[in-house]
Design an enzyme around this catalytic site. Sequence first.
Site, PDB file in Angstrom:
ATOM      1  N   ASP A 131     -30.868 -66.069   6.037  1.00 30.28           N
ATOM      2  CA  ASP A 131     -31.722 -65.747   7.180  1.00 30.28           C
ATOM      3  C   ASP A 131     -30.858 -65.096   8.257  1.00 30.28           C
ATOM      4  O   ASP A 131     -29.870 -65.672   8.700  1.00 30.28           O
ATOM      5  CB  ASP A 131     -32.367 -67.024   7.717  1.00 30.28           C
ATOM      6  CG  ASP A 131     -33.513 -66.718   8.674  1.00 30.28           C
ATOM      7  OD1 ASP A 131     -33.368 -65.794   9.505  1.00 30.28           O
ATOM      8  OD2 ASP A 131     -34.545 -67.394   8.598  1.00 30.28           O
ATOM      9  N   THR A 205     -31.874 -59.962  -7.571  1.00 30.32           N
ATOM     10  CA  THR A 205     -32.920 -60.922  -7.227  1.00 30.32           C
ATOM     11  C   THR A 205     -34.179 -60.186  -6.808  1.00 30.32           C
ATOM     12  O   THR A 205     -34.147 -59.001  -6.464  1.00 30.32           O
ATOM     13  CB  THR A 205     -32.488 -61.844  -6.079  1.00 30.32           C
ATOM     14  OG1 THR A 205     -32.355 -61.066  -4.872  1.00 30.32           O
ATOM     15  CG2 THR A 205     -31.160 -62.525  -6.395  1.00 30.32           C
TER      16      THR A 205
END
Length: 226
Positions: A131, A205
């Site tokens: 984040d 990913t």
Amino acid sequence: MNDPATIRRLYGRAQGHKLRKGQAALVEDLLPKVAVPEEGPVDAARLFGDDRPLRLEIGFGAGEHLAGQASARPDTGFIGCEPFLNGVVGALGHIRDGSLGNVRLYMGDALAVVERLPNASLDAVYLLHPDPWRKARHAKRRMMNHGPLDLIASKLKPGAEFRLGTDDPTYCRWSMMVMAQRQDFTWLAERPTDFLERPEDWPETRYERKARRQGHEVWYFRYIRR
């Protein structure tokens, strides 16, 4: 600014959409079998029953990278830490489908696991798309701060690797600034393409694919513990 390593509060959601019946069954049946113990020292012998190499991923998302690395290194033990329940469910699905007996999961603050590991016990640490906490007043929440990095460095073996991936320009600049201030890591990049191209042993990913579809650049950082 408080030392981020002393801030033991997880921000954001712990769960997204409601789990389906099969997903709930994974959490109930499989997670207890692969969960990192909540208390006490954490080492390879306790987790896997033998003295094998250990690698750790902080915030594994849906578990694609973690599963890819574990599949490629069956004799290495992998610890994945993720506070988001739906991400843990994704990783459990990979463990089940790939019969990955070399993965252990912790749903919560990764630093709570890292601090319980023996010093110089990890062969690699992965921090992929953390984040970014873009607002300046939230900078202390970033994993790329000296407090968490001091702890991570203490658990890495000399010559072990620390990998960071991000698609956020602010986080990219912040990370480069923080790492440039440290004497315990050597950046492996020798040319611009070294951190613009994903290494072959770095599984892609879904978050990375989404970032590229949105037109974002992705940066790949590799550091060696001095």
